[in-house]
Design a protein around this motif. Structure first.
Motif, PDB file in Angstrom:
ATOM      1  N   GLU A 178       0.832  -1.204   0.000  1.00  0.00           N
ATOM      2  CA  GLU A 178       0.000   0.000   0.000  1.00  0.00           C
ATOM      3  C   GLU A 178       0.869   1.258   0.000  1.00  0.00           C
ATOM      4  OE1 GLU A 178      -4.034  -1.617   2.262  1.00  0.00           O
ATOM      5  OE2 GLU A 178      -2.409  -0.755   3.453  1.00  0.00           O
ATOM      6  N   ALA A 179       1.987   1.228   0.729  1.00  0.00           N
ATOM      7  CA  ALA A 179       2.879   2.388   0.760  1.00  0.00           C
ATOM      8  C   ALA A 179       3.473   2.645  -0.615  1.00  0.00           C
ATOM      9  CB  ALA A 179       3.991   2.172   1.786  1.00  0.00           C
ATOM     10  N   ALA A 181       2.244   1.665  -3.545  1.00  0.00           N
ATOM     11  CA  ALA A 181       1.176   2.055  -4.458  1.00  0.00           C
ATOM     12  C   ALA A 181       0.875   3.545  -4.345  1.00  0.00           C
ATOM     13  CB  ALA A 181      -0.085   1.235  -4.180  1.00  0.00           C
ATOM     14  N   ASP A 182       1.076   4.090  -3.161  1.00  0.00           N
ATOM     15  CA  ASP A 182       0.776   5.501  -2.910  1.00  0.00           C
ATOM     16  C   ASP A 182       1.958   6.424  -3.207  1.00  0.00           C
ATOM     17  OD1 ASP A 182      -0.930   7.654  -1.761  1.00  0.00           O
ATOM     18  OD2 ASP A 182       0.607   7.687  -0.196  1.00  0.00           O
ATOM     19  N   ARG A 183       3.201   5.915  -3.007  1.00  0.00           N
ATOM     20  CA  ARG A 183       4.347   6.823  -2.993  1.00  0.00           C
ATOM     21  C   ARG A 183       5.399   6.578  -4.073  1.00  0.00           C
ATOM     22  NH1 ARG A 183       6.787   5.541   2.195  1.00  0.00           N
ATOM     23  NH2 ARG A 183       8.317   7.100   1.582  1.00  0.00           N
ATOM     24  N   ARG A 190       3.854   1.445  -9.045  1.00  0.00           N
ATOM     25  CA  ARG A 190       2.597   1.717  -8.341  1.00  0.00           C
ATOM     26  C   ARG A 190       1.525   0.696  -8.733  1.00  0.00           C
ATOM     27  NH1 ARG A 190       3.729   7.065  -9.922  1.00  0.00           N
ATOM     28  NH2 ARG A 190       1.999   7.028 -11.415  1.00  0.00           N
ATOM     29  N   GLY A 194      -0.187  -2.011  -6.215  1.00  0.00           N
ATOM     30  CA  GLY A 194      -1.635  -2.051  -6.019  1.00  0.00           C
ATOM     31  C   GLY A 194      -2.204  -3.440  -6.273  1.00  0.00           C
TER      32      GLY A 194
END
Length: 222
Positions: A178-179, A181-183, A190, A194
């Motif tokens: 999740e980190a 995918a976001d950053r 990404r 995800g």
């Protein structure tokens, strides 16, 4: 006499050989124009300390242990449902680990090295110190003692422990995915992160039901 340690080393060598083939194929697919299509064709590649590189290094290593655990089921279980879950995890995560290590090769970054989990550092988290467990392992990873116990088990005891270790392993990898995918900066990173988060969330729910049906409960979440 073949010991559990000897068997583990042999299995790891086979896994590394398989991963080498996956990386080679991945590099062919990621070459030239395909690299641009996948979001890997920017003028400046991610640096060794970037989220993209850190995630690719750490998650590929995290995946390799899941594959090691899954591959044990091919020799230990007689349960078709366990065998199918093991096959799905082994195939999926070997492919994903190959992609991530292939990216590192394209970026000119060694597949090992760097401070483990340092890329997780944010204003809320202090990277390595906050993300690593008390045992010095990445979240959710099994200890050598737990792996040895799994290798020495069979039947229903193996099936239960197999599910317990992989549920916890998936839970530990979820925050990492999740980190990233976001950053992460690269779209391909990404996107894969995800996909990993979605897949492992679904597999965790399925394995939790399987474990309950076999009369056991998950281990404490990492």
């Amino acid at each position: 006499m073949v010991t559990g340690e000897t068997t583990a080393r042999s299995g790891y060598r086979r896994l590394r050989a398989l991963l080498g083939v996956v990386i080679a194929v991945g590099l062919l697919l990621l070459g030239g124009g395909a690299a641009v299509t996948l979001g890997l064709g920017r003028d400046e590649a991610p640096g060794a300390d970037s989220v993209d590189a850190g995630f690719s290094r750490d998650m590929s290593r995290h995946h390799l242990q899941a594959v090691e655990i899954a591959n044990l089921a091919f020799e230990r279980t007689d349960d078709p449902e366990i065998g199918q879950m093991a096959f799905d995890i082994s195939a999926t995560q070997t492919n994903q680990a190959g992609r991530m290590q292939g990216w590192l090769s394209l970026w000119g970054i060694p597949p090992t090295g760097g401070e483990t989990m340092a890329w997780m550092a944010t204003d809320e988290h202090a990277g390595h110190d906050a993300a690593m467990g008390a045992d010095g392992l990445m979240p959710g990873m099994a200890t050598e003692e737990e792996l040895a116990e799994l290798r020495d088990s069979s039947g229903t005891a193996f099936d239960r422990r197999f599910l317990q270790l992989l549920i916890r392993h998936h839970q530990g990898g979820l925050e990492m995915a999740e980190a990233a995918a976001d950053r992460a900066e690269e779209q391909a990173v990404r996107s894969l992160a995800g996909t990993i988060a979605e897949t492992q969330t679904a597999e965790t729910a399925t394995m939790t039901k399987m474990l309950s049906a076999r009369g056991a409960a998950p281990l404490p979440a990492p």
